[in-house]
Design a protein around this motif. Structure first.
Motif, PDB file in Angstrom:
ATOM      1  N   LYS A 130      34.090  13.463  43.039  1.00  0.00           N
ATOM      2  CA  LYS A 130      34.982  14.596  43.286  1.00  0.00           C
ATOM      3  C   LYS A 130      36.213  14.527  42.391  1.00  0.00           C
ATOM      4  CE  LYS A 130      32.237  15.743  46.655  1.00  0.00           C
ATOM      5  NZ  LYS A 130      31.321  16.910  46.551  1.00  0.00           N
ATOM      6  N   HIS A 131      37.058  15.561  42.501  1.00  0.00           N
ATOM      7  CA  HIS A 131      38.260  15.642  41.670  1.00  0.00           C
ATOM      8  C   HIS A 131      39.131  14.403  41.817  1.00  0.00           C
ATOM      9  CE1 HIS A 131      41.656  17.592  39.604  1.00  0.00           C
ATOM     10  NE2 HIS A 131      42.404  17.011  40.525  1.00  0.00           N
ATOM     11  N   VAL A 132      39.238  13.879  43.015  1.00  0.00           N
ATOM     12  CA  VAL A 132      40.133  12.746  43.253  1.00  0.00           C
ATOM     13  C   VAL A 132      39.652  11.482  42.550  1.00  0.00           C
ATOM     14  CG1 VAL A 132      39.014  11.969  45.404  1.00  0.00           C
ATOM     15  CG2 VAL A 132      41.472  11.574  45.046  1.00  0.00           C
ATOM     16  N   GLY A 133      38.335  11.330  42.382  1.00  0.00           N
ATOM     17  CA  GLY A 133      37.786  10.186  41.657  1.00  0.00           C
ATOM     18  C   GLY A 133      38.015   8.849  42.342  1.00  0.00           C
ATOM     19  N   ARG A 134      38.054   8.830  43.678  1.00  0.00           N
ATOM     20  CA  ARG A 134      38.317   7.599  44.426  1.00  0.00           C
ATOM     21  C   ARG A 134      37.367   7.495  45.616  1.00  0.00           C
ATOM     22  NH1 ARG A 134      42.945   5.090  43.066  1.00  0.00           N
ATOM     23  NH2 ARG A 134      43.252   4.120  45.112  1.00  0.00           N
ATOM     24  N   ILE A 135      37.060   6.272  45.985  1.00  0.00           N
ATOM     25  CA  ILE A 135      36.230   6.032  47.163  1.00  0.00           C
ATOM     26  C   ILE A 135      37.001   6.439  48.411  1.00  0.00           C
ATOM     27  CG2 ILE A 135      35.286   4.144  48.596  1.00  0.00           C
ATOM     28  CD1 ILE A 135      34.390   2.774  46.013  1.00  0.00           C
ATOM     29  N   TYR A 136      36.279   6.918  49.422  1.00  0.00           N
ATOM     30  CA  TYR A 136      36.847   7.095  50.761  1.00  0.00           C
ATOM     31  C   TYR A 136      36.461   5.843  51.568  1.00  0.00           C
ATOM     32  CZ  TYR A 136      36.236  12.063  49.393  1.00  0.00           C
ATOM     33  OH  TYR A 136      36.223  13.270  48.745  1.00  0.00           O
ATOM     34  N   PRO A 137      37.391   5.167  52.257  1.00  0.00           N
ATOM     35  CA  PRO A 137      38.828   5.448  52.324  1.00  0.00           C
ATOM     36  C   PRO A 137      39.614   4.692  51.262  1.00  0.00           C
ATOM     37  CG  PRO A 137      38.270   3.746  53.911  1.00  0.00           C
ATOM     38  CD  PRO A 137      36.987   4.122  53.212  1.00  0.00           C
ATOM     39  N   GLU A 138      40.906   4.993  51.198  1.00  0.00           N
ATOM     40  CA  GLU A 138      41.817   4.256  50.330  1.00  0.00           C
ATOM     41  C   GLU A 138      41.850   2.781  50.734  1.00  0.00           C
ATOM     42  OE1 GLU A 138      43.998   5.135  47.604  1.00  0.00           O
ATOM     43  OE2 GLU A 138      42.435   6.685  47.623  1.00  0.00           O
ATOM     44  N   PRO A 139      42.081   1.878  49.771  1.00  0.00           N
ATOM     45  CA  PRO A 139      42.114   0.445  50.103  1.00  0.00           C
ATOM     46  C   PRO A 139      43.066   0.095  51.240  1.00  0.00           C
ATOM     47  CG  PRO A 139      42.021   0.719  47.733  1.00  0.00           C
ATOM     48  CD  PRO A 139      42.190   2.106  48.314  1.00  0.00           C
ATOM     49  N   ASP A 140      44.264   0.692  51.283  1.00  0.00           N
ATOM     50  CA  ASP A 140      45.212   0.398  52.370  1.00  0.00           C
ATOM     51  C   ASP A 140      44.622   0.746  53.733  1.00  0.00           C
ATOM     52  OD1 ASP A 140      47.203  -0.597  50.735  1.00  0.00           O
ATOM     53  OD2 ASP A 140      48.293   1.307  50.586  1.00  0.00           O
ATOM     54  N   LEU A 141      43.929   1.854  53.799  1.00  0.00           N
ATOM     55  CA  LEU A 141      43.311   2.280  55.047  1.00  0.00           C
ATOM     56  C   LEU A 141      42.144   1.369  55.416  1.00  0.00           C
ATOM     57  CD1 LEU A 141      42.899   4.142  57.416  1.00  0.00           C
ATOM     58  CD2 LEU A 141      41.989   5.891  55.860  1.00  0.00           C
ATOM     59  N   LEU A 142      41.351   1.001  54.427  1.00  0.00           N
ATOM     60  CA  LEU A 142      40.223   0.113  54.679  1.00  0.00           C
ATOM     61  C   LEU A 142      40.705  -1.270  55.142  1.00  0.00           C
ATOM     62  CD1 LEU A 142      37.141  -0.102  54.624  1.00  0.00           C
ATOM     63  CD2 LEU A 142      37.319  -0.881  52.252  1.00  0.00           C
ATOM     64  N   LYS A 143      41.800  -1.746  54.550  1.00  0.00           N
ATOM     65  CA  LYS A 143      42.362  -3.041  54.976  1.00  0.00           C
ATOM     66  C   LYS A 143      42.764  -3.002  56.446  1.00  0.00           C
ATOM     67  CE  LYS A 143      44.099  -4.297  50.390  1.00  0.00           C
ATOM     68  NZ  LYS A 143      45.294  -4.318  49.504  1.00  0.00           N
ATOM     69  N   MET A 144      43.362  -1.893  56.866  1.00  0.00           N
ATOM     70  CA  MET A 144      43.727  -1.762  58.278  1.00  0.00           C
ATOM     71  C   MET A 144      42.483  -1.795  59.159  1.00  0.00           C
ATOM     72  SD  MET A 144      46.757   0.996  58.616  1.00  0.00           S
ATOM     73  CE  MET A 144      48.200   0.937  57.549  1.00  0.00           C
ATOM     74  N   CYS A 145      41.415  -1.149  58.701  1.00  0.00           N
ATOM     75  CA  CYS A 145      40.164  -1.170  59.461  1.00  0.00           C
ATOM     76  C   CYS A 145      39.681  -2.606  59.622  1.00  0.00           C
ATOM     77  CB  CYS A 145      39.094  -0.336  58.756  1.00  0.00           C
ATOM     78  SG  CYS A 145      39.401   1.438  58.746  1.00  0.00           S
ATOM     79  N   PHE A 146      39.727  -3.368  58.537  1.00  0.00           N
ATOM     80  CA  PHE A 146      39.273  -4.763  58.585  1.00  0.00           C
ATOM     81  C   PHE A 146      40.149  -5.590  59.525  1.00  0.00           C
ATOM     82  CE2 PHE A 146      39.519  -9.142  56.919  1.00  0.00           C
ATOM     83  CZ  PHE A 146      38.200  -9.522  57.157  1.00  0.00           C
ATOM     84  N   GLU A 147      41.450  -5.411  59.404  1.00  0.00           N
ATOM     85  CA  GLU A 147      42.384  -6.183  60.242  1.00  0.00           C
ATOM     86  C   GLU A 147      42.211  -5.878  61.721  1.00  0.00           C
ATOM     87  OE1 GLU A 147      46.033  -4.996  58.473  1.00  0.00           O
ATOM     88  OE2 GLU A 147      45.798  -6.319  56.715  1.00  0.00           O
ATOM     89  N   LYS A 148      41.710  -4.676  62.039  1.00  0.00           N
ATOM     90  CA  LYS A 148      41.510  -4.278  63.435  1.00  0.00           C
ATOM     91  C   LYS A 148      40.052  -4.409  63.863  1.00  0.00           C
ATOM     92  CE  LYS A 148      45.554  -1.328  63.099  1.00  0.00           C
ATOM     93  NZ  LYS A 148      46.145   0.020  63.130  1.00  0.00           N
ATOM     94  N   ASP A 149      39.265  -5.082  63.027  1.00  0.00           N
ATOM     95  CA  ASP A 149      37.866  -5.395  63.349  1.00  0.00           C
ATOM     96  C   ASP A 149      37.034  -4.139  63.583  1.00  0.00           C
ATOM     97  OD1 ASP A 149      35.894  -7.347  63.593  1.00  0.00           O
ATOM     98  OD2 ASP A 149      36.075  -7.426  65.774  1.00  0.00           O
ATOM     99  N   ILE A 150      37.307  -3.101  62.791  1.00  0.00           N
ATOM    100  CA  ILE A 150      36.536  -1.859  62.874  1.00  0.00           C
ATOM    101  C   ILE A 150      35.313  -1.987  61.965  1.00  0.00           C
ATOM    102  CG2 ILE A 150      36.551   0.607  62.336  1.00  0.00           C
ATOM    103  CD1 ILE A 150      39.600   0.535  62.974  1.00  0.00           C
TER     104      ILE A 150
END
Length: 270
Positions: A203-223
């Motif tokens: 897509k135009h944004v050219g980035r994976i969903y989600p952003e690394p900061d958001l993914l890190k939060m998911c990992f830290e919260k065991d999602i």
């Protein structure tokens, strides 16, 4: 173990021949767990859940056709899971639940594509972004991600930060981190997994969903997470899979979730 749970047949036909183009590509790319998750709005049975002029022009199928396709695939021994990608629609929890429970889905993806009457990821609505406050759109978008998770209707939240698709991102990092915090807090209390999707790279944004900061939060919260391509064409199955694997491993993930018959199992990521 490789997964790709988010794929669409909408550019072709609900036929075994077209389905095989996807499953054969999945096999070629070494994807062990593969599913089709057609947009729910394409089906006549969802018109009481989501209805607007754009959607109503694309009401093409019936669920009988869809279920029959997967029955045929099963008879032929084709390795494919049946899912749906449902537009999370505020105020329609009862109707969404009834639809989800009526059919033998292996898993269900919930996504947000509409903020009110604004189709945030549609080319037809792209100029609308210039008329709106970006932070306001983000807040309303993530409001829905929160209530999507709280509904506990879905196994996976699709492309969790799709709202960035055209590159409109608030320049207020504190605001963004706050939004990420509240959505991950809601998801960690639910059964919902987060999709890591390579579709954003196309897509135009050219980035994976989600952003690394958001993914890190998911990992830290065991999602838990799943890896997906959101392919709308056979050649996009497993798209840039290695980039997704690198990202999730850098964050710390070593496992991904798989699904079958409505049950889930965590497996080692390879």
């Amino acid at each position: 173990m490789r997964t790709d749970f988010h794929n669409h047949l909408e550019k072709g036909t609900l036929t075994l021949d077209y389905l095989k183009k996807f499953t054969e590509e999945a096999e070629r790319k070494g994807i062990d767990h593969f599913g089709i998750s057609e947009h729910a709005y394409h089906f006549e049975e969802t018109k009481e859940i989501l209805s607007n002029p754009w959607v109503n022009e694309r009401r093409w199928y019936t669920m009988e056709e869809y279920v029959n396709l997967f029955d045929q695939a099963k008879e032929e021994g084709i390795n494919v899971l049946m899912s749906i990608e449902m537009d999370y629609t505020p105020g329609k929890h009862k109707e969404m639940a009834a639809f989800i429970q009526k059919y033998p889905f292996d898993y269900v993806i919930g996504s947000v594509h509409w903020v009110g009457d604004f189709g945030i990821d549609l080319a037809e609505y792209r100029k609308e972004w210039d008329k709106r406050d970006v932070k306001d759109v983000y807040k309303k978008y993530f409001d829905q991600i929160v209530t999507l998770a709280e509904s506990n209707l879905f196994d996976i939240v699709g492309h969790i930060d799709l709202v960035k698709i055209f590159g409109h991102v608030p320049d207020d990092r504190e605001f963004l981190i706050g939004e990420y915090e509240r959505v991950t807090n809601a998801i960690k209390e639910s059964k919902t997994c987060v999709e890591v999707s390579t579709a954003g790279l196309r897509k135009h944004v050219g980035r994976i969903y989600p952003e690394p900061d958001l993914l890190k939060m998911c990992f830290e919260k065991d999602i838990p997470i799943v890896l997906c391509s959101d392919a709308h064409e056979p050649e996009h199955v497993g798209y840039e899979y290695d980039q997704a694997v690198r990202l999730v491993k850098e964050v710390g993930y070593t496992k991904v979730m798989t699904f079958k018959n409505g049950r889930r199992e965590e497996v080692e990521l390879t």
